[in-house]
Design a protein around this motif. Structure first.
Motif, PDB file in Angstrom:
ATOM      1  N   ILE A  74       0.856  -1.194   0.000  1.00 34.27           N
ATOM      2  CA  ILE A  74       0.000   0.000   0.000  1.00 34.27           C
ATOM      3  C   ILE A  74       0.893   1.245   0.000  1.00 34.27           C
ATOM      4  N   MET A  75       0.632   2.133  -0.916  1.00 33.43           N
ATOM      5  CA  MET A  75       1.354   3.411  -0.967  1.00 33.43           C
ATOM      6  C   MET A  75       0.370   4.493  -0.545  1.00 33.43           C
ATOM      7  N   THR A  76       0.803   5.350   0.362  1.00 37.82           N
ATOM      8  CA  THR A  76      -0.087   6.417   0.789  1.00 37.82           C
ATOM      9  C   THR A  76       0.528   7.778   0.482  1.00 37.82           C
ATOM     10  N   GLY A  77      -0.315   8.674   0.035  1.00 35.14           N
ATOM     11  CA  GLY A  77       0.144  10.026  -0.274  1.00 35.14           C
ATOM     12  C   GLY A  77      -0.513  11.021   0.662  1.00 35.14           C
ATOM     13  N   GLU A  78      -0.967  10.518   1.799  1.00 32.55           N
ATOM     14  CA  GLU A  78      -1.738  11.376   2.709  1.00 32.55           C
ATOM     15  C   GLU A  78      -0.928  12.481   3.374  1.00 32.55           C
TER      16      GLU A  78
END
Ligand SMILES: [Ca+2]
Ligand SMILES: [Ca+2]
Length: 159
Positions: A74-78
């Motif tokens: 999972i990649m998050t850009g939050e």
């Protein structure tokens, strides 16, 4: 006669000195080149080690199932944001590696399932004014580790 010999000796030793000096200069130049080459090899190795350390490494967990050979990431850009607190749009894209299907390419997070290999992704965020910024991440997925079994023979006399 003696004088001629002396002059001949002087000429010869001058030639010898010039030869030695040329030799010495050539050796110094070779040493300098070798040192420069060693420096550039060390610099290239350091750059490679740094690039390798900058990657995100994952190992496919051993699960006693030889048929399963992938991992979900999972990649998050939050953490992305805008200094003016403008709303931002997300755009994920894969920039290298065997093609992977992202579950979503416009959400704050994106996930994918991959076998071992190296993949790179880019996240671009764009604010409501059309200004944008990007970040890239390289993911290196290592194959499922597996230790070989051990064969053991025991012998006993039959009673
Ligand atoms: Ca497995
Ligand atoms: Ca803005």
């Amino acid at each position: 006669m003696e004088r001629i010999i002396t002059i001949a000796c002087l000429v010869l030793s001058a030639a010898g000195l010039a030869y030695l000096k040329t030799n010495q200069l050539e050796k110094m130049e070779a040493d300098r080149l070798a040192a420069a080459e060693a420096d550039s090899i060390a610099a290239a190795e350091a750059a490679m080690a740094e690039a390798e350390a900058a990657k995100f490494h994952f190992v496919i967990p051993h699960d006693s199932d030889a048929a399963s050979d992938s991992i979900r990431i999972i990649m998050t850009g939050e953490q992305s944001g805008d200094p003016d607190n403008d709303g931002i749009r997300f755009q994920w894209e894969q920039v290298s590696g065997d093609y992977l299907m992202l579950d979503s390419d416009t959400n704050a997070a994106a996930s994918f399932s991959a076998v071992n290999g190296e993949y790179a992704f880019r996240l671009t965020v764009t604010d409501s004014y059309g200004s944008s910024a990007s970040d890239e991440a390289t993911v290196k997925i290592h194959a499922e580790p597996n230790a070989s079994p051990q064969a053991v023979i025991n012998l006993a006399a039959e009673e």
